[in-house]
Design an enzyme around this catalytic site. Structure first.
Site, short mmCIF file in Angstrom:
data_model
loop_
_atom_site.label_atom_id
_atom_site.label_comp_id
_atom_site.label_asym_id
_atom_site.label_seq_id
_atom_site.Cartn_x
_atom_site.Cartn_y
_atom_site.Cartn_z
N ASN A 20 29.68 78.62 114.35
CA ASN A 20 30.35 77.47 113.76
C ASN A 20 31.75 78.13 113.55
OD1 ASN A 20 27.97 75.93 113.61
ND2 ASN A 20 27.70 76.90 111.41
N HIS A 55 31.07 84.74 112.81
CA HIS A 55 29.39 85.33 112.76
C HIS A 55 28.65 84.40 113.72
CE1 HIS A 55 29.99 82.42 109.48
NE2 HIS A 55 28.81 81.88 109.84
N VAL A 70 31.75 80.41 105.87
CA VAL A 70 32.39 81.83 105.64
C VAL A 70 33.18 82.07 106.63
CG1 VAL A 70 31.70 84.25 105.35
CG2 VAL A 70 30.20 82.31 104.38
N ARG A 88 20.03 89.63 107.39
CA ARG A 88 19.34 88.35 107.31
C ARG A 88 20.17 87.05 106.25
NH1 ARG A 88 14.54 88.97 109.62
NH2 ARG A 88 13.72 91.09 109.68
N ASP A 89 20.22 86.08 106.78
CA ASP A 89 21.04 85.02 106.13
C ASP A 89 20.05 84.81 104.92
OD1 ASP A 89 22.85 82.36 107.12
OD2 ASP A 89 21.48 82.13 105.25
N ILE A 90 21.07 84.49 103.66
CA ILE A 90 20.25 84.48 102.31
C ILE A 90 19.68 83.20 102.28
CG2 ILE A 90 22.42 83.43 101.10
CD1 ILE A 90 22.30 85.67 98.99
N HIS A 119 24.93 83.15 114.15
CA HIS A 119 23.48 82.83 113.78
C HIS A 119 22.53 83.03 114.76
CE1 HIS A 119 24.90 80.35 109.95
NE2 HIS A 119 26.02 80.25 110.73
P1 5GP Z 1 28.47 79.19 108.30
O1 5GP Z 1 28.21 77.82 107.64
O2 5GP Z 1 29.66 79.85 107.92
O3 5GP Z 1 27.99 79.10 109.75
O4 5GP Z 1 27.35 80.17 107.85
C1 5GP Z 1 27.43 81.02 106.70
C2 5GP Z 1 26.31 81.53 106.38
O5 5GP Z 1 26.14 82.67 105.53
C3 5GP Z 1 25.34 80.62 105.80
O6 5GP Z 1 24.06 80.18 106.65
C4 5GP Z 1 24.81 81.12 104.47
O7 5GP Z 1 23.54 80.81 103.90
C5 5GP Z 1 25.00 82.59 104.62
N1 5GP Z 1 25.24 83.46 103.52
C6 5GP Z 1 26.44 82.94 102.79
N2 5GP Z 1 26.68 83.74 101.74
C7 5GP Z 1 25.94 84.93 101.95
C8 5GP Z 1 25.53 86.22 101.18
O8 5GP Z 1 26.13 86.52 100.39
N3 5GP Z 1 24.65 86.87 101.82
C9 5GP Z 1 23.86 86.66 103.08
N4 5GP Z 1 23.04 87.30 103.43
N5 5GP Z 1 23.96 85.37 103.76
C10 5GP Z 1 25.11 84.70 103.22
#
Ligand code: 5GP
Ligand code: ZN
Length: 114
Positions: A87, A100, A96, A29-31, A102
């Site tokens: 993304n 990944h 990140v 799950r996303d944080i 979503h």
């Molecule tokens: P991006 O912006 O790279 O597409 O998505 C990165 C996602 O990773 C974001 O939605 C963010 O909330 C999530 N995220 C970042 N750090 C962590 C973490 O330590 N744990 C979890 N579960 N999600 C994270």
């Protein structure tokens, strides 16, 4: 990648709310959830982004999508629908740098193209 948070989650070195894991992928799950269901599906091996994919990663990427479908069934959002987003790079909004997907659902998602 020793300093990559998603590598650490995939190797169970760092805590996350896992919803699925096998030898190739991990889902958690996303944080900061952007929808009632917001799950990230990552390859266990470090791939920075789609821009770094190789031909030999094709089966792995297909597996990520079938795992996404299985999770959507488990989360009971399959019937109403859901969104899969990857993304890529700075302009794509990637924050990140471990590839990944979503999985977002549980509500009507606003169209990203307006
Ligand atoms: P991006 O912006 O790279 O597409 O998505 C990165 C996602 O990773 C974001 O939605 C963010 O909330 C999530 N995220 C970042 N750090 C962590 C973490 O330590 N744990 C979890 N579960 N999600 C994270
Ligand atoms: Zn990584």
């Amino acid at each position: 990648m020793s300093d990559c948070i998603f590598c650490k989650i995939a190797s169970n070195e760092m805590k996350a709310e896992l919803v699925y894991q096998d030898e190739r992928v991990t889902a958690f799950r996303d944080i900061h959830p952007a929808a009632p269901t917001h799950i990230l599906i990552v390859p266990n091996k470090h791939i920075e982004a789609v821009s770094r994919l190789e031909v030999e990663d094709e089966a792995l990427m297909g597996h990520i999508f079938t795992v996404a479908r299985k999770i959507a069934q488990d989360e009971e959002i399959e019937k109403d629908g859901y969104r899969l987003i990857t993304n890529t790079g700075v302009n794509g909004g990637q924050t990140v740098f471990h590839l990944h997907v979503h999985l977002l659902g549980g509500q009507m998602m606003k169209h990203p193209m307006g």
